[in-house]
Scaffold this motif. Structure first.
Motif, PDB file in Angstrom:
ATOM      1  N   GLU A  11       1.604  -4.454  -8.002  1.00 35.79           N
ATOM      2  CA  GLU A  11       2.631  -4.178  -6.831  1.00 35.79           C
ATOM      3  C   GLU A  11       4.070  -4.136  -7.844  1.00 35.79           C
ATOM      4  O   GLU A  11       4.756  -3.198  -7.603  1.00 35.79           O
ATOM      5  CB  GLU A  11       3.025  -5.324  -6.108  1.00 35.79           C
ATOM      6  N   GLU A  12       4.267  -5.172  -8.663  1.00 38.09           N
ATOM      7  CA  GLU A  12       5.719  -5.064  -9.638  1.00 38.09           C
ATOM      8  C   GLU A  12       5.518  -3.795 -10.222  1.00 38.09           C
ATOM      9  O   GLU A  12       6.511  -3.261 -10.583  1.00 38.09           O
ATOM     10  CB  GLU A  12       5.559  -6.254 -10.331  1.00 38.09           C
ATOM     11  N   ALA A  13       4.294  -3.345 -10.890  1.00 37.99           N
ATOM     12  CA  ALA A  13       4.509  -2.344 -11.665  1.00 37.99           C
ATOM     13  C   ALA A  13       4.846  -0.931 -11.092  1.00 37.99           C
ATOM     14  O   ALA A  13       5.635  -0.290 -11.554  1.00 37.99           O
ATOM     15  CB  ALA A  13       3.355  -1.978 -12.602  1.00 37.99           C
ATOM     16  N   TYR A  14       4.149  -0.798  -9.868  1.00 41.99           N
ATOM     17  CA  TYR A  14       4.507   0.342  -9.054  1.00 41.99           C
ATOM     18  C   TYR A  14       5.913   0.245  -8.363  1.00 41.99           C
ATOM     19  O   TYR A  14       6.587   1.380  -8.332  1.00 41.99           O
ATOM     20  CB  TYR A  14       3.653   0.213  -7.858  1.00 41.99           C
ATOM     21  N   GLU A  15       6.536  -0.813  -8.391  1.00 41.64           N
ATOM     22  CA  GLU A  15       7.909  -0.963  -7.895  1.00 41.64           C
ATOM     23  C   GLU A  15       8.807  -0.221  -8.888  1.00 41.64           C
ATOM     24  O   GLU A  15       9.709   0.211  -8.858  1.00 41.64           O
ATOM     25  CB  GLU A  15       8.344  -2.356  -7.307  1.00 41.64           C
ATOM     26  N   GLU A  16       8.610  -1.054 -10.308  1.00 45.18           N
ATOM     27  CA  GLU A  16       9.381  -0.369 -11.238  1.00 45.18           C
ATOM     28  C   GLU A  16       9.142   1.090 -11.591  1.00 45.18           C
ATOM     29  O   GLU A  16      10.059   1.589 -11.903  1.00 45.18           O
ATOM     30  CB  GLU A  16       9.155  -1.365 -12.398  1.00 45.18           C
ATOM     31  N   LEU A  17       8.043   1.669 -11.474  1.00 45.64           N
ATOM     32  CA  LEU A  17       7.729   2.857 -11.928  1.00 45.64           C
ATOM     33  C   LEU A  17       8.233   3.720 -10.678  1.00 45.64           C
ATOM     34  O   LEU A  17       8.768   4.808 -10.881  1.00 45.64           O
ATOM     35  CB  LEU A  17       6.211   3.169 -11.743  1.00 45.64           C
ATOM     36  N   ASN A  18       8.274   3.395  -9.367  1.00 37.76           N
ATOM     37  CA  ASN A  18       8.757   4.282  -8.454  1.00 37.76           C
ATOM     38  C   ASN A  18      10.184   4.236  -8.398  1.00 37.76           C
ATOM     39  O   ASN A  18      10.844   5.275  -7.968  1.00 37.76           O
ATOM     40  CB  ASN A  18       8.216   3.710  -6.894  1.00 37.76           C
ATOM     41  N   ALA A  51       0.736  -1.132  -0.137  1.00 36.47           N
ATOM     42  CA  ALA A  51      -0.095   0.041  -0.090  1.00 36.47           C
ATOM     43  C   ALA A  51       0.938   1.236   0.110  1.00 36.47           C
ATOM     44  O   ALA A  51       0.660   2.397  -0.890  1.00 36.47           O
ATOM     45  CB  ALA A  51      -1.021  -0.062   1.114  1.00 36.47           C
ATOM     46  N   LYS A  52       1.735   1.302   0.877  1.00 37.18           N
ATOM     47  CA  LYS A  52       2.955   2.355   0.970  1.00 37.18           C
ATOM     48  C   LYS A  52       3.361   2.617  -0.670  1.00 37.18           C
ATOM     49  O   LYS A  52       3.584   3.758  -1.040  1.00 37.18           O
ATOM     50  CB  LYS A  52       4.061   2.097   1.613  1.00 37.18           C
ATOM     51  N   GLU A  53       3.940   1.603  -1.314  1.00 36.92           N
ATOM     52  CA  GLU A  53       4.550   1.461  -2.659  1.00 36.92           C
ATOM     53  C   GLU A  53       3.527   2.239  -3.483  1.00 36.92           C
ATOM     54  O   GLU A  53       4.058   2.692  -4.446  1.00 36.92           O
ATOM     55  CB  GLU A  53       4.874   0.010  -3.243  1.00 36.92           C
ATOM     56  N   GLN A  54       2.415   2.137  -3.520  1.00 35.73           N
ATOM     57  CA  GLN A  54       1.266   2.553  -4.287  1.00 35.73           C
ATOM     58  C   GLN A  54       0.573   4.060  -3.848  1.00 35.73           C
ATOM     59  O   GLN A  54      -0.416   4.151  -4.553  1.00 35.73           O
ATOM     60  CB  GLN A  54       0.210   1.566  -4.711  1.00 35.73           C
ATOM     61  N   ASN A  55       1.291   4.479  -2.934  1.00 42.02           N
ATOM     62  CA  ASN A  55       0.902   5.681  -2.428  1.00 42.02           C
ATOM     63  C   ASN A  55      -0.651   5.537  -2.032  1.00 42.02           C
ATOM     64  O   ASN A  55      -1.462   6.664  -2.060  1.00 42.02           O
ATOM     65  CB  ASN A  55       0.971   6.575  -3.303  1.00 42.02           C
ATOM     66  N   VAL A  74      11.222  18.606  -4.696  1.00 40.83           N
ATOM     67  CA  VAL A  74       9.954  17.851  -5.324  1.00 40.83           C
ATOM     68  C   VAL A  74       8.976  18.213  -4.288  1.00 40.83           C
ATOM     69  O   VAL A  74       9.181  17.910  -3.057  1.00 40.83           O
ATOM     70  CB  VAL A  74      10.442  16.422  -5.269  1.00 40.83           C
ATOM     71  N   GLN A  75       7.977  18.437  -5.106  1.00 45.67           N
ATOM     72  CA  GLN A  75       6.715  18.631  -4.073  1.00 45.67           C
ATOM     73  C   GLN A  75       5.683  17.832  -4.024  1.00 45.67           C
ATOM     74  O   GLN A  75       5.101  17.123  -3.118  1.00 45.67           O
ATOM     75  CB  GLN A  75       5.738  19.980  -4.704  1.00 45.67           C
ATOM     76  N   SER A  76       5.304  16.816  -5.243  1.00 45.54           N
ATOM     77  CA  SER A  76       4.798  15.654  -5.427  1.00 45.54           C
ATOM     78  C   SER A  76       5.094  15.044  -6.459  1.00 45.54           C
ATOM     79  O   SER A  76       5.846  15.544  -7.467  1.00 45.54           O
ATOM     80  CB  SER A  76       3.493  16.378  -5.384  1.00 45.54           C
ATOM     81  N   VAL A  77       4.570  13.835  -6.654  1.00 44.47           N
ATOM     82  CA  VAL A  77       4.940  12.918  -7.724  1.00 44.47           C
ATOM     83  C   VAL A  77       3.690  12.381  -8.278  1.00 44.47           C
ATOM     84  O   VAL A  77       2.845  11.984  -7.369  1.00 44.47           O
ATOM     85  CB  VAL A  77       6.079  11.790  -7.687  1.00 44.47           C
ATOM     86  N   THR A  78       3.655  12.020  -9.498  1.00 39.19           N
ATOM     87  CA  THR A  78       2.280  11.282 -10.342  1.00 39.19           C
ATOM     88  C   THR A  78       2.952   9.892 -10.503  1.00 39.19           C
ATOM     89  O   THR A  78       3.657  10.027 -11.779  1.00 39.19           O
ATOM     90  CB  THR A  78       1.618  12.132 -11.205  1.00 39.19           C
ATOM     91  N   VAL A  79       2.753   9.041 -10.091  1.00 38.56           N
ATOM     92  CA  VAL A  79       3.632   7.779 -10.359  1.00 38.56           C
ATOM     93  C   VAL A  79       3.041   7.166 -11.791  1.00 38.56           C
ATOM     94  O   VAL A  79       4.096   6.880 -12.560  1.00 38.56           O
ATOM     95  CB  VAL A  79       3.262   6.622  -9.349  1.00 38.56           C
ATOM     96  N   THR A  88      12.029   4.877 -10.753  1.00 34.56           N
ATOM     97  CA  THR A  88      12.589   5.917 -11.579  1.00 34.56           C
ATOM     98  C   THR A  88      12.254   7.376 -11.005  1.00 34.56           C
ATOM     99  O   THR A  88      12.449   8.327 -11.844  1.00 34.56           O
ATOM    100  CB  THR A  88      12.044   5.684 -12.936  1.00 34.56           C
ATOM    101  N   LEU A  89      11.440   7.422  -9.837  1.00 31.21           N
ATOM    102  CA  LEU A  89      11.115   8.781  -9.599  1.00 31.21           C
ATOM    103  C   LEU A  89      11.875   9.017  -8.209  1.00 31.21           C
ATOM    104  O   LEU A  89      12.208   8.241  -7.448  1.00 31.21           O
ATOM    105  CB  LEU A  89       9.448   8.563  -9.059  1.00 31.21           C
ATOM    106  N   PRO A  90      12.065  10.535  -7.920  1.00 32.45           N
ATOM    107  CA  PRO A  90      12.510  11.181  -6.853  1.00 32.45           C
ATOM    108  C   PRO A  90      11.572  10.953  -5.670  1.00 32.45           C
ATOM    109  O   PRO A  90      10.273  10.895  -5.970  1.00 32.45           O
ATOM    110  CB  PRO A  90      12.840  12.273  -7.248  1.00 32.45           C
ATOM    111  N   ASN A  91      11.993  11.151  -4.385  1.00 30.94           N
ATOM    112  CA  ASN A  91      10.838  11.230  -3.404  1.00 30.94           C
ATOM    113  C   ASN A  91      10.483  12.459  -3.142  1.00 30.94           C
ATOM    114  O   ASN A  91      11.245  13.618  -3.629  1.00 30.94           O
ATOM    115  CB  ASN A  91      11.694  10.420  -2.145  1.00 30.94           C
ATOM    116  N   VAL A  92       9.411  12.822  -2.477  1.00 33.31           N
ATOM    117  CA  VAL A  92       8.841  14.120  -2.252  1.00 33.31           C
ATOM    118  C   VAL A  92      10.153  14.792  -1.134  1.00 33.31           C
ATOM    119  O   VAL A  92      10.242  14.021  -0.041  1.00 33.31           O
ATOM    120  CB  VAL A  92       7.470  13.980  -1.486  1.00 33.31           C
ATOM    121  N   GLY A  93      10.552  15.892  -1.403  1.00 34.80           N
ATOM    122  CA  GLY A  93      11.405  16.407  -0.563  1.00 34.80           C
ATOM    123  C   GLY A  93      12.948  16.576  -0.976  1.00 34.80           C
ATOM    124  O   GLY A  93      13.916  17.130  -0.682  1.00 34.80           O
TER     125      GLY A  93
END
Length: 302
Positions: free
Chosen positions: A209-216, A182-186, A236-241, A218-223
């Motif tokens: 789950e696997e798709a979100y792990e791969e997409l995340n 759930a955390k991985e999928q925001n 970074v203010q927010s991300v759209t996975v 490649t993304l930076p974290n908020v902050g």
């Protein structure tokens, strides 16, 4: 390659392979086969096809016969008898004052055994109950304790998505599900919002789950601080996975700040640090421990 058919039984989500044994069988037919539980009546959900041998659990048993009208009648009578067996077992449970919840009853096709499925908080001494039931049904009795997810799979229902429950319709096995998914999928970490009707974490958390792990990955974290392709730096203010877009608070030449949206490929940033990952894992572990103390554990089922 081996020619097989796929058969599903009434209370088994799995599909089992059998050798068609020369019978002209098509999808939707009913067949009589021999299983570890004895002779059973099943429905063909996968028509004859060639399957690689390593996908088959040996030995591959042959179909005994295609179901006849007499077999269909036996199956119908068994369904009718199961309702009576359920009510009788309920009465016996009350008589013996046992702390157990009866979920379902089942006759094997050959009537050599009656199975009763139940849930309970702990171990139940049902020896006297079995003796009582055996004296009524004059056959072998099996009481099988199941978990809350299995109970929901048997009973069925409608999920918060408005559709019939996955476990009752198409899931053959329960995959392990954790709060980390759930955390991985925001998603919200509020257990009431990510739990199914069984009270456990929703099985569908596993689907993406696997798709979100791969997409995340490649993304930076908020902050995080990043550098954009137009030479600006910002936080970074927010991300759209799913869209792989990032909103960044950038600092302009006149020291003014502005929120701009960039594609992930247009940013330069350091990958997530190991210590940050450890902190997240510690946070999730603490949340799970809190749920266990409150008696609301949403960890993997037994």
């Amino acid at each position: 390659m081996v020619n097989v058919i796929g058969v599903r039984f009434r209370r088994a989500g799995k599909i089992y392979f059998f050798d068609p044994a020369g019978y002209e069988i098509k999808q939707g037919d009913n067949v009589i086969v021999e299983t570890a539980r004895g002779v059973e009546y099943g429905k063909v959900v996968i028509g004859p096809r060639d399957v690689e041998e390593n996908r088959i659990i040996q030995p591959l048993k042959p179909v005994i016969r295609t179901a006849t009208s007499e077999d269909d009648e036996i199956e119908s009578r068994n369904k009718a008898k199961e309702k009576d067996a359920f009510n009788i077992c309920l009465e016996k449970i009350q008589k013996h004052a046992l702390e157990m919840k009866l979920i379902d009853s089942e006759y094997t096709f050959d009537n050599n055994k009656v199975l009763f499925y139940f849930t309970a908080d702990g171990r139940i001494d049902f020896r006297e109950l079995v003796k009582d039931l055996a004296s009524v049904f004059k056959t072998r009795i099996e009481l099988r304790q199941i978990g809350v997810r299995d109970e929901t799979k048997v009973v069925g229902g409608i999920g918060i998505c408005g559709r019939p429950l996955c476990c009752h319709t198409h899931l053959s096995e329960f995959a392990p599900v954790s709060i980390k998914m759930a955390k991985e999928q925001n998603l919200s970490l509020n257990p009431t919002k990510i739990s199914g009707v069984c009270g456990r974490l929703m099985c569908c958390l596993k689907n993406e789950e696997e798709a979100y792990e791969e997409l995340n990955s490649t993304l930076p974290n908020v902050g995080d601080f990043v550098t954009t392709n137009d030479g600006l730096k910002g936080e970074v203010q927010s991300v759209t996975v799913l869209k792989q877009l990032v909103k960044v608070i950038v600092t302009l030449e006149n020291d003014e700040k502005e929120v701009r949206e960039y594609k992930t490929t247009d940013l330069k940033f350091k990958p997530r640090k190991r210590k940050e990952k450890i902190a997240i894992d510690d946070e999730l572990r603490a949340l799970e421990m809190l749920e266990m103390k409150e008696g609301k554990s949403h960890l993997d089922d037994e």
